[in-house]
Design an enzyme around this catalytic site. Sequence first.
Site, mmCIF file in Angstrom:
data_model
loop_
_atom_site.group_PDB
_atom_site.id
_atom_site.type_symbol
_atom_site.label_atom_id
_atom_site.label_comp_id
_atom_site.label_asym_id
_atom_site.label_seq_id
_atom_site.Cartn_x
_atom_site.Cartn_y
_atom_site.Cartn_z
ATOM 1 N N HIS A 103 -6.843 5.697 -9.246
ATOM 2 C CA HIS A 103 -6.541 6.664 -8.656
ATOM 3 C C HIS A 103 -4.943 6.691 -8.572
ATOM 4 O O HIS A 103 -3.746 6.357 -9.366
ATOM 5 C CB HIS A 103 -6.947 6.119 -6.853
ATOM 6 C CG HIS A 103 -6.078 4.670 -6.697
ATOM 7 N ND1 HIS A 103 -6.234 3.282 -6.866
ATOM 8 C CD2 HIS A 103 -4.447 4.707 -6.477
ATOM 9 C CE1 HIS A 103 -5.416 2.216 -6.077
ATOM 10 N NE2 HIS A 103 -4.663 3.164 -6.461
ATOM 11 N N HIS A 105 -2.248 7.486 -7.857
ATOM 12 C CA HIS A 105 -0.803 6.221 -6.687
ATOM 13 C C HIS A 105 -0.219 5.633 -8.373
ATOM 14 O O HIS A 105 -0.596 5.755 -8.924
ATOM 15 C CB HIS A 105 -1.159 5.474 -5.960
ATOM 16 C CG HIS A 105 -1.829 5.455 -4.300
ATOM 17 N ND1 HIS A 105 -2.324 4.349 -3.562
ATOM 18 C CD2 HIS A 105 -1.133 6.349 -3.539
ATOM 19 C CE1 HIS A 105 -2.500 5.485 -2.505
ATOM 20 N NE2 HIS A 105 -2.216 6.062 -2.586
ATOM 21 N N ASP A 107 1.922 3.179 -9.080
ATOM 22 C CA ASP A 107 1.442 1.903 -9.232
ATOM 23 C C ASP A 107 0.495 1.988 -10.469
ATOM 24 O O ASP A 107 -0.095 1.214 -11.637
ATOM 25 C CB ASP A 107 1.493 0.499 -8.441
ATOM 26 C CG ASP A 107 0.062 1.248 -7.663
ATOM 27 O OD1 ASP A 107 0.161 2.087 -7.743
ATOM 28 O OD2 ASP A 107 -0.514 -0.241 -7.192
ATOM 29 N N HIS A 181 -9.484 4.384 -1.026
ATOM 30 C CA HIS A 181 -8.380 4.085 -1.073
ATOM 31 C C HIS A 181 -7.290 5.758 -1.333
ATOM 32 O O HIS A 181 -6.049 5.575 -0.617
ATOM 33 C CB HIS A 181 -8.490 3.416 -2.005
ATOM 34 C CG HIS A 181 -6.768 2.654 -2.856
ATOM 35 N ND1 HIS A 181 -6.261 0.966 -1.676
ATOM 36 C CD2 HIS A 181 -6.024 2.857 -3.072
ATOM 37 C CE1 HIS A 181 -5.335 0.976 -2.388
ATOM 38 N NE2 HIS A 181 -4.856 1.499 -2.992
ATOM 39 N N TYR A 215 -1.024 7.327 9.675
ATOM 40 C CA TYR A 215 -2.797 7.395 8.944
ATOM 41 C C TYR A 215 -3.816 6.517 10.175
ATOM 42 O O TYR A 215 -3.336 5.623 10.514
ATOM 43 C CB TYR A 215 -2.735 6.958 7.772
ATOM 44 C CG TYR A 215 -4.255 8.066 7.225
ATOM 45 C CD1 TYR A 215 -4.361 9.472 6.895
ATOM 46 C CD2 TYR A 215 -5.480 7.189 7.017
ATOM 47 C CE1 TYR A 215 -5.888 9.194 6.374
ATOM 48 C CE2 TYR A 215 -6.513 8.062 6.828
ATOM 49 C CZ TYR A 215 -6.376 9.047 6.195
ATOM 50 O OH TYR A 215 -8.171 9.145 5.725
ATOM 51 N N HIS A 249 -6.035 -3.920 -10.247
ATOM 52 C CA HIS A 249 -5.224 -5.457 -10.150
ATOM 53 C C HIS A 249 -5.723 -6.085 -10.857
ATOM 54 O O HIS A 249 -7.302 -6.600 -9.983
ATOM 55 C CB HIS A 249 -4.869 -5.832 -8.724
ATOM 56 C CG HIS A 249 -3.733 -4.342 -8.096
ATOM 57 N ND1 HIS A 249 -2.299 -4.087 -7.792
ATOM 58 C CD2 HIS A 249 -4.488 -2.782 -7.532
ATOM 59 C CE1 HIS A 249 -1.913 -3.432 -7.740
ATOM 60 N NE2 HIS A 249 -3.046 -2.149 -7.050
#
Length: 301
Positions: A103, A105, A107, A181, A215, A249
């Site tokens: 995704h 982001h 990280d 996510h 949000y 992760h």
Amino acid sequence: MLRSTLLCGLLALALPVAALASDTPAAKTCADDAGWNDPATPLQVYGNTWYVGTCGITALLVTSDDGHILVDAGTPQAGPLILANIRALGFKPEDVRAIVFSHEHNDHAGSLAELQRATGAPVYARAPAVGTLKRGMPDRRDPQLEVAEPIAPVERVVTLADDGVVRVGPLALQAVASPGHTPGGTSWTWRSCEGDTCHQMVYADSLTAISDDVYRYSDDAAHPGYTAAFRGTLARVAALDCDILVTPHPSASALWTRIGPRANAPRVDRGACRAYAQKASGRLDQRLADEAAMTAPSSHP
């Protein structure tokens, strides 16, 4: 000429990093709470699938005679560590023919631009993530916009259908649309073999329902159909043919208990994707309940 998958398995025993035998003292032990940029020893996950990320953030290399596919890019600081791990395994970054990711982001996409420069490979993304990669920042469709950190803009992005397949030689990584996510979240599945024994690999995207302070998942007027799409993601991931689960992760799929120096659990778990999705579904339900409690009128005068 690139090494064959079979040779990769044999070569693992002689690699100088000594990372591929889980009981080798030279292999670094990664803690579940490791930092995102803590260096990790590269490891064989299964067959032609290799862990080349950091202790805290996953990146995978799926290899073949005809080129490799890199899965995920870590943080902006992780690029050199990922490239070093690829080289430590005896592979060449320039033999990477395609880059995919989980995704959009910082990280997990933070080093996409750097890794693209090092490999010359295109980055494949579902349509909702393409603009974010090219701008280097998400928009308000992303639940975490207000806390998002920028990434270096990615120049060469190929738009991939929600059910698209990224092919390199015999490799075929199947995209599984996983919005929730983030809007452009994508899981991936493919087959890896050791001899005649093959397993279905699943790299399931992050499924946590977290956001900035603005949000609201329950605000369907502001974000039409997003929570329904999130629930669709959870159902798809739960239903996947899933032998070996890996997540962006590592701790989310207990990866360090299944590969590496302290592995004490089987790599194969046919129920792992279902359990992962069910846990995320519970978190989404709790998030929606929390939002409802926040907006409920007070009973006090």
